[in-house]
Design a protein around this motif. Structure first.
Motif, short mmCIF file in Angstrom:
data_model
loop_
_atom_site.label_atom_id
_atom_site.label_comp_id
_atom_site.label_asym_id
_atom_site.label_seq_id
_atom_site.Cartn_x
_atom_site.Cartn_y
_atom_site.Cartn_z
N HIS A 190 5.49 1.62 -7.22
CA HIS A 190 5.96 1.31 -5.76
C HIS A 190 5.58 0.05 -5.20
O HIS A 190 4.52 -0.44 -5.38
CB HIS A 190 4.89 2.58 -5.05
CG HIS A 190 5.50 2.86 -3.53
ND1 HIS A 190 5.40 1.73 -2.61
CD2 HIS A 190 6.05 3.75 -3.23
CE1 HIS A 190 5.78 2.45 -1.42
NE2 HIS A 190 6.40 3.62 -1.88
N PRO A 191 6.48 -0.54 -4.42
CA PRO A 191 6.52 -1.97 -3.96
C PRO A 191 5.50 -2.13 -2.77
O PRO A 191 4.64 -3.31 -2.52
CB PRO A 191 7.89 -2.36 -3.24
CG PRO A 191 8.21 -0.96 -2.99
CD PRO A 191 7.83 0.12 -4.29
N ASP A 192 4.90 -1.13 -2.19
CA ASP A 192 3.97 -1.20 -1.22
C ASP A 192 2.59 -0.56 -1.37
O ASP A 192 1.50 -1.01 -0.54
CB ASP A 192 4.36 -0.41 -0.16
CG ASP A 192 5.73 -1.13 0.75
OD1 ASP A 192 5.85 -2.41 0.74
OD2 ASP A 192 6.48 -0.33 0.99
N CYS A 193 2.30 -0.16 -2.59
CA CYS A 193 1.05 0.53 -3.11
C CYS A 193 -0.02 -0.79 -3.11
O CYS A 193 0.20 -1.73 -4.13
CB CYS A 193 1.20 1.10 -4.53
SG CYS A 193 -0.37 1.85 -5.03
N LEU A 194 -1.16 -0.69 -2.48
CA LEU A 194 -2.13 -1.51 -2.41
C LEU A 194 -1.75 -2.96 -2.09
O LEU A 194 -2.20 -3.70 -2.50
CB LEU A 194 -2.99 -1.45 -3.75
CG LEU A 194 -3.49 -0.32 -3.97
CD1 LEU A 194 -4.28 -0.22 -5.50
CD2 LEU A 194 -4.84 0.01 -2.89
N ARG A 195 -0.77 -3.10 -1.32
CA ARG A 195 -0.09 -4.48 -0.83
C ARG A 195 -0.06 -4.39 0.83
O ARG A 195 -0.71 -3.70 1.32
CB ARG A 195 1.29 -4.66 -1.40
CG ARG A 195 1.25 -4.54 -2.96
CD ARG A 195 2.61 -5.10 -3.51
NE ARG A 195 2.62 -5.37 -5.10
CZ ARG A 195 2.75 -4.46 -5.87
NH1 ARG A 195 2.86 -3.13 -5.54
NH2 ARG A 195 2.69 -4.64 -7.05
N GLU A 196 0.64 -5.28 1.15
CA GLU A 196 0.59 -5.50 2.69
C GLU A 196 0.91 -4.26 3.56
O GLU A 196 0.41 -4.03 4.57
CB GLU A 196 1.54 -6.70 3.09
CG GLU A 196 1.68 -7.21 4.47
CD GLU A 196 2.61 -8.27 4.82
OE1 GLU A 196 2.52 -8.48 6.03
OE2 GLU A 196 3.10 -8.55 3.99
N TYR A 199 -0.82 0.80 4.00
CA TYR A 199 -1.19 1.92 4.95
C TYR A 199 -0.07 2.39 5.73
O TYR A 199 0.24 3.47 6.05
CB TYR A 199 -2.05 1.57 5.98
CG TYR A 199 -3.62 1.23 5.46
CD1 TYR A 199 -4.18 2.24 4.86
CD2 TYR A 199 -4.46 0.20 5.64
CE1 TYR A 199 -5.42 1.97 4.12
CE2 TYR A 199 -5.51 -0.20 5.21
CZ TYR A 199 -6.33 0.94 4.44
OH TYR A 199 -7.50 0.87 3.88
N GLU A 200 0.94 1.36 6.20
CA GLU A 200 2.19 1.95 6.65
C GLU A 200 3.04 2.53 5.96
O GLU A 200 3.72 3.62 6.24
CB GLU A 200 2.86 0.69 7.30
CG GLU A 200 2.06 -0.16 8.47
CD GLU A 200 0.94 -0.84 7.93
OE1 GLU A 200 -0.06 -1.25 8.70
OE2 GLU A 200 0.70 -1.16 7.00
N ASN A 201 3.31 2.26 4.64
CA ASN A 201 4.38 2.92 3.88
C ASN A 201 3.95 3.71 2.69
O ASN A 201 4.46 4.83 2.54
CB ASN A 201 5.29 1.55 3.46
CG ASN A 201 6.29 0.88 4.60
OD1 ASN A 201 6.21 1.38 5.60
ND2 ASN A 201 6.90 -0.14 4.03
N TYR A 202 2.81 3.07 1.83
CA TYR A 202 2.58 3.83 0.79
C TYR A 202 1.77 5.23 0.83
O TYR A 202 2.05 6.26 0.49
CB TYR A 202 1.70 2.76 -0.21
CG TYR A 202 1.39 3.71 -1.30
CD1 TYR A 202 2.50 4.30 -2.24
CD2 TYR A 202 0.18 4.20 -1.71
CE1 TYR A 202 2.45 4.93 -3.51
CE2 TYR A 202 -0.06 5.11 -2.66
CZ TYR A 202 0.86 5.32 -3.86
OH TYR A 202 0.66 5.98 -4.78
#
Length: 598
Positions: A190-196, A199-202
């Motif tokens: 997933h491109p948003d997991c533990l990234r910027e 909280y909003e997407n993952y």
């Protein structure tokens, strides 16, 4: 030019060492503060999540569960998720090889387990004597075994095209097998997991999965999280699990809910991996062990024998835990025949002796040389796992109980009598019958409930120091697997849950595999402790030999399997040396412990 190249090489080397010396440099990037203060919890809030003793009762009674790791990854690798070459959010180290992520992440398009039958699985689980199954609904690689509505990376988009989680849940409910979902919070695809935009997407993405898994498939008994190196607030664990308890009253959880909680006790039990765990832990625990060397389907991997697994189950139950035994189905959805053959034997043993394990609690005698104990009410079961060398009579000596014994009886054949002498409980066995049993079980009926008394330590022995002997070996595969390593690596002794990573391994083609201890002065050896690497229980025939004071070697014990924590009692004669001789090894011999005690 040579000088410039040398300088460049030195610079690169320094940079690499500097980077490596910064411990956690990779995993640190996956750890960050909560979005807001509501994600942080107090000790009282954490306590409110704990299961009650009544909710835990069935789990503590069960003693044996089946873990199933499965996924499209088996089409290219035998390492689930960790066989993917790509970023690993939440992990401590980056990938250094494996299947390219663009290939790995598309394997689901070829996954078609045409022979999968959830009812057959449940019948097998019950026949093995297990009470529950833990299934990988989603592992770190992100593939969903359920009809996830927010991703195409799921079972519905495979050639198989059926919701396996639903079929498993329905079959479990029909059969009476209790069901846990394994769910990895980190998702490496997933491109948003533990990234910027975590909280909003993952986080909403993950929460949708959890709601579906725990509110759309009927009764689910528990969750097995797998947080890797992350913090609890990154998954909003408190609020999420609190909501899950409204969907599934009485739900249980393991401890991998994320680090950083106010209290040490995370979840409802502790879960050591590839280890037998502690002998006298402060809370309940579960040992997660593989039937082979891998969690995923591993058709060429070393398969543990039924004798080995039963020995571990007995030790786990006697020391306050459950055994969660992992099997990896093949690409058609069927458990591997070699593994099933051994687990079927476990089921047969459980039919005969499961009552001495199930519905019990750890015994008043702490596990040690002799084996382990379990108890229920005024009944104490003593499980004798210790073996005896030639010319050594099978007599078990334990500290005297603080309770009067009303009756003593053998559950297995071979028990003769019990006696109390000079503050010791003596258990006597008939040798021929004793040697035929994997586990010699004695049941004591006591005049009081032993759970009302302090547990009794039975094993304080310290192994003969490495300074007292010279280690000889027939060969070693690599320098790091030299026999010396098992005496110089911290933790490579009988221990409370230490995950051993060093072992002696002889060279390929070595037809006389031996490891010998030559004593500097003669010793009266009473006990020998042997263990194999948990991932490679390979020995199928071995001799224990001693060298007398005249320099003559003789075999004092012959065994078929070693497994984990095998103790052999010797007669204490004065000897100059002792030798392990492996006569048959099905895979790769990997010895983690060969310790002797005076």
């Amino acid at each position: 030019m040579k000088i410039k190249l040398a300088a460049l090489s030195l610079l690169i080397t320094c940079c690499v060492h500097a980077q490596e010396s910064k411990k956690g440099y990779y995993k640190d990037q996956w750890q960050f503060p909560p979005k807001d203060g509501s994600m942080l919890v107090t000790a009282d809030q954490q306590k409110s999540l704990y299961a009650t003793e009544a909710e835990m009762k069935w789990f503590k009674d069960a003693k044996l569960g089946i873990f199933v790791h499965w996924g499209p990854a088996l089409l290219k690798t035998n390492v689930l998720s960790w066989g993917r070459n790509g970023e690993r959010p939440g992990a401590g180290k980056p990938a250094d090889g494996g299947v390219a992520s663009d290939v790995y992440d598309n394997l689901y398009k070829e996954f078609n387990p045409v022979d999968f039958d959830a009812d057959i699985w449940m019948r097998q689980v019950k026949s093995w004597g297990a009470e529950y199954i833990v299934f990988t609904a989603k592992h770190h690689d992100g593939f969903c075994f359920f009809d996830a509505k927010n991703t195409d990376h799921n079972i519905m988009n495979t050639p198989f095209g059926r919701d396996i989680c639903k079929e498993l849940a329905d079959a479990a409910h029909r059969s009476g097998v209790k069901l846990f979902w394994y769910y990895s919070q980190p998702d490496w695809s997933h491109p948003d997991c533990l990234r910027e935009k975590h909280y909003e997407n993952y986080l909403p993405y993950m929460k949708a999965h959890i709601k579906q898994l725990f509110s759309s498939y009927g009764k689910i008994e528990g969750v097995f999280w797998d947080h890797l190196a992350t913090k609890y607030w990154q998954w909003n664990s408190y609020h999420l699990y609190k909501q899950m308890k409204t969907w599934q009253p009485g739900i249980l959880t393991n401890s991998r809910m994320g680090f950083g909680w106010p209290l040490e006790n995370r979840g409802d039990w502790d879960d050591p991996e590839q280890s037998l765990g502690p002998v006298n832990h402060h809370r309940y625990w579960q040992a997660n062990l593989t039937m082979t060397d891998k969690w995923l389907y591993s058709p060429k991997g070393p398969v543990k024998t039924a004798e080995t697994v039963l020995g571990m189950l007995i030790q786990v139950a006697g020391n306050g835990g459950n055994l969660l035994l992992n099997l990896g189905p093949d690409g058609k959805g069927v458990f591997v025949a070699k593994e099933v053959e051994q687990v079927d034997k476990i089921g047969e043993w459980m039919k005969l002796y499961g009552h001495t394990i199930k519905n019990t609690r750890r015994g008043i005698y702490i596990g040690g040389d002799y084996g382990a104990t379990t108890q229920t009410g005024n009944t104490l079961y003593i499980h004798v796992l210790e073996k005896f060398s030639e010319n050594t009579e099978p007599v078990i000596v334990l500290p005297e109980l603080p309770i009067k014994i009303s009756a003593a009886k053998g559950v297995t054949e071979g028990f003769k009598t019990a006696d109390v002498k000079q503050g010791k409980l003596m258990l006597y066995f008939e040798k021929e019958a004793f040697n035929k049993n994997l586990d010699n079980i004695v049941v004591l009926t006591l005049e009081e409930d032993p759970s009302l008394f302090e547990r009794i330590e039975t094993w304080k022995a310290i192994p003969v120091s490495k300074k007292e002997f010279k280690v000889l070996q027939s060969s070693s595969l690599k320098p790091k697997h030299n026999a010396e390593i098992i005496y110089t690596t911290k933790g490579n002794v009988f221990s409370e849950g230490i995950h051993l990573k060093s072992w002696w391994e002889p060279a390929k083609g070595d037809e006389t595999q031996t490891i010998s201890l030559e004593f500097k002065t003669p010793k009266h050896i009473q006990t020998v402790l042997l263990s194999e690497n948990m991932r490679s229980h390979s020995v199928r025939d071995f001799d224990l030999q001693t060298k007398d004071v005249n320099g003559i070697w003789k075999t004092v014990y012959n065994g078929k399997t070693i497994g984990e924590g095998l103790r052999i009692k010797c007669n204490g004669d004065l000897i100059n040396g002792i030798r392990l001789k492996v006569n048959k090894s099905e895979y790769s011999t990997q010895i983690t412990a060969f310790n002797v005690y005076e």
